[in-house]
Design an enzyme around this catalytic site. Structure first.
Site, PDB file in Angstrom:
ATOM      1  N   GLU A   1      27.293  36.337  39.803  1.00 15.18           N
ATOM      2  CA  GLU A   1      28.224  37.310  39.237  1.00 15.18           C
ATOM      3  C   GLU A   1      29.433  36.629  38.585  1.00 15.18           C
ATOM      4  OE1 GLU A   1      29.883  40.018  42.141  1.00 15.18           O
ATOM      5  OE2 GLU A   1      30.491  41.403  40.560  1.00 15.18           O
TER       6      GLU A   1
ATOM      7  N   GLU B   1      39.948  36.038  39.760  1.00 18.16           N
ATOM      8  CA  GLU B   1      39.107  35.770  40.929  1.00 18.16           C
ATOM      9  C   GLU B   1      38.331  34.469  40.846  1.00 18.16           C
ATOM     10  OE1 GLU B   1      37.026  39.168  42.542  1.00 18.16           O
ATOM     11  OE2 GLU B   1      38.330  40.521  41.431  1.00 18.16           O
TER      12      GLU B   1
ATOM     13  N   ASP C   1      29.110  43.255  36.345  1.00 20.40           N
ATOM     14  CA  ASP C   1      30.077  44.132  37.009  1.00 20.40           C
ATOM     15  C   ASP C   1      30.973  44.697  35.898  1.00 20.40           C
ATOM     16  OD1 ASP C   1      32.480  45.116  38.185  1.00 20.40           O
ATOM     17  OD2 ASP C   1      32.046  43.991  40.024  1.00 20.40           O
TER      18      ASP C   1
ATOM     19  N   HIS D   1      34.774  43.831  35.947  1.00 18.88           N
ATOM     20  CA  HIS D   1      35.129  42.493  35.450  1.00 18.88           C
ATOM     21  C   HIS D   1      34.928  42.425  33.932  1.00 18.88           C
ATOM     22  CE1 HIS D   1      35.579  41.128  39.510  1.00 18.88           C
ATOM     23  NE2 HIS D   1      34.314  41.293  39.811  1.00 18.88           N
TER      24      HIS D   1
ATOM     25  N   HIS E   1      27.057  46.393  38.640  1.00 16.53           N
ATOM     26  CA  HIS E   1      28.079  47.102  39.406  1.00 16.53           C
ATOM     27  C   HIS E   1      28.692  48.142  38.474  1.00 16.53           C
ATOM     28  CE1 HIS E   1      28.562  43.896  42.779  1.00 16.53           C
ATOM     29  NE2 HIS E   1      27.645  44.802  43.054  1.00 16.53           N
TER      30      HIS E   1
ATOM     31  N   ARG F   1      38.335  50.120  38.183  1.00 14.58           N
ATOM     32  CA  ARG F   1      37.531  49.978  39.393  1.00 14.58           C
ATOM     33  C   ARG F   1      37.403  51.289  40.172  1.00 14.58           C
ATOM     34  NH1 ARG F   1      37.044  44.117  42.486  1.00 14.58           N
ATOM     35  NH2 ARG F   1      34.872  43.962  41.869  1.00 14.58           N
TER      36      ARG F   1
ATOM     37  N   GLU G   1      30.177  49.638  43.074  1.00 14.28           N
ATOM     38  CA  GLU G   1      31.119  48.780  43.790  1.00 14.28           C
ATOM     39  C   GLU G   1      32.509  49.146  43.248  1.00 14.28           C
ATOM     40  OE1 GLU G   1      31.062  44.171  44.875  1.00 14.28           O
ATOM     41  OE2 GLU G   1      31.987  44.588  42.942  1.00 14.28           O
TER      42      GLU G   1
HETATM   43  C1  LER Z   1      31.961  41.150  44.084  1.00 13.95           C
HETATM   44  O1  LER Z   1      30.828  41.859  43.685  1.00 13.95           O
HETATM   45  C2  LER Z   1      33.056  41.299  43.120  1.00 13.95           C
HETATM   46  O2  LER Z   1      32.932  42.010  42.158  1.00 13.95           O
HETATM   47  C3  LER Z   1      34.286  40.540  43.313  1.00 13.95           C
HETATM   48  O3  LER Z   1      35.336  41.143  42.618  1.00 13.95           O
HETATM   49  C4  LER Z   1      34.653  40.273  44.718  1.00 13.95           C
HETATM   50  O4  LER Z   1      35.413  41.298  45.228  1.00 13.95           O
HETATM   51 MN    MN Z   2      31.100  43.073  41.642  1.00 11.28          MN
END
Ligand code: LER
Ligand code: MN
Length: 273
Positions: free
Chosen positions: A153, A159, A186, A189, A212, A218, A247
Site C-alpha cells: 500500500e 505516513e 487507498d 491516500h 480502500h 477519510r 477503511e
Molecule cells: C493502512 O491501510 C493505511 O491506510 C494507513 O494509513 C495506516 O493507517
Molecule cells: Mn489504507
C-alpha cells in the site's frame, strides 16, 4: 462489486480509520446485518483469534475475509521493515509473515501499510528500498503457498516517504520481479497524492489487488469531495474484481458510515459488477 467493512481489535488504533471496534462476534453480525460481503480485519497479532473461530464466524454470517492488516506490528511493537537495526527488521518481517499465514489460512491477503516504515537518518532511500523489496519478496512467496497475493500500500507523504503514488510503486514491483505482490489503492491516500485517481488506477490496472474505499477526508464515500463517478468507471473499465473495503473513520457514527459506504457502492455499481 464486493463490499467490505473494517473491524479493528487493536486498542492503540481506537482513533484510527476503522468502522467497527466491537468484539469479533458483534462486528461480524453488524457487517452481515448491514449487507456487507466481507470483513477486513485489523488484529493485534496472528494469535488474537483462531483460524477455526474466524472461519466459523464467516460461515455463520455468510461473510468472507477481504484482507488482514499488519499495522499492529508498528502500533503495538514499534516494528518496521526499514528499521536500521537488523534484529528489529527481522522481528518486523516475522510479524508480517505470521499475518500472511493467518490471512492465507482464511483465503485472504495481508496488507503492508504502516509497517513499511520510511527512510531517513542512518537509512538511505536506496537501503530502505532494498529492504522493502526483500520483504515484499518473502511475503509474496509466503502468500503464494496459500494462493493469495501480498498487498503493498502506497501511503500519503505524512505516513511514509517510500512510495506515495501508485505508478512509481508499480514500477518498483515490476523492476524487482515481485510476481505475487499487488497494489492497494487507498482512495484517501490517493486523494492527497495523485493528480488523477482514475488515471492512476488505469495505469496500474494489472497490479491492482485491493481498494480502500474512502472519501478525501477519510469519511465514508459521499461525505468528502472525491469525485467517485470517474473512479467507479475506471474500476469497471479495468475489470477490477476485488473488494471495495471501507477503511474510514466511523463518522458520524459507525453504523451510518457503514450504511453510507454500502449505499455508495450500490449506487455507483448498479449492475452489481
Ligand atoms: C493502512 O491501510 C493505511 O491506510 C494507513 O494509513 C495506516 O493507517
Ligand atoms: Mn489504507
Amino acid at each position: 462489486m464486493r463490499a467490505a467493512i473494517t473491524l479493528c481489535r487493536v486498542p492503540e488504533a481506537a482513533a484510527g480509520p476503522f468502522v467497527f471496534h466491537d468484539e469479533l462476534e458483534v462486528g461480524f453480525r453488524k457487517a452481515a446485518d448491514i449487507g456487507f460481503d466481507a470483513v477486513e480485519l485489523f488484529l493485534p497479532g496472528p494469535d488474537e483469534a483462531s483460524v477455526a473461530k474466524i472461519k466459523d464466524l464467516c460461515e455463520t454470517h455468510g461473510l468472507a475475509i477481504a484482507a488482514v492488516g499488519t499495522g499492529a506490528g508498528m502500533l503495538k511493537h514499534g516494528l518496521s521493515l526499514t528499521d536500521p537495526a537488523p534484529a528489529r527488521r527481522a522481528a518486523a518481517l516475522d510479524f508480517v509473515l505470521h499475518m500472511v499465514e493467518l490471512g492465507g489460512s482464511l483465503g485472504a491477503p495481508a496488507i503492508l501499510g504502516s509497517m513499511q516504515g520510511r527512510h531517513g537518518g542512518d537509512v538511505s532511500r536506496a537501503m530502505a528500498l532494498e529492504w522493502l523489496a526483500a520483504s515484499l519478496r518473502a511475503a509474496g512467496d509466503c502468500a503464494a503457498r496459500f494462493n493469495v497475493p501480498f498487498i503493498y500500500e502506497p501511503l500519503n507523504r505524512y505516513e511514509t516517504n517510500l512510495f506515495n503514488q501508485a505508478a512509481p510503486a508499480a514500477a518498483f514491483i515490476r523492476e524487482h520481479g515481485l510476481s505475487n505482490v499487488r497494489l492497494l489503492a487507498d482512495l484517501f491516500h490517493m486523494a492527497i497524492e495523485e493528480k488523477d485517481i482514475a488515471a492512476a488506477l488505469v495505469e496500474t490496472a494489472d497490479l491492482l489487488g485491493h481498494v480502500h474505499w474512502a472519501d478525501s477526508n477519510r469519511h465514508a464515500a459521499g461525505f468528502g469531495h472525491t469525485m467517485f463517478q470517474p473512479v467507479a468507471r475506471a474500476l469497471e473499465d479495468i475489470g477490477y474484481a476485488g473488494f471495495l473495503s471501507a477503511e474510514i473513520l466511523p463518522m458520524p457514527a459507525p453504523e451510518e458510515a457503514a450504511r453510507r459506504t454500502l449505499a455508495s457502492i450500490r449506487e455507483l455499481f448498479p449492475s452489481g459488477n
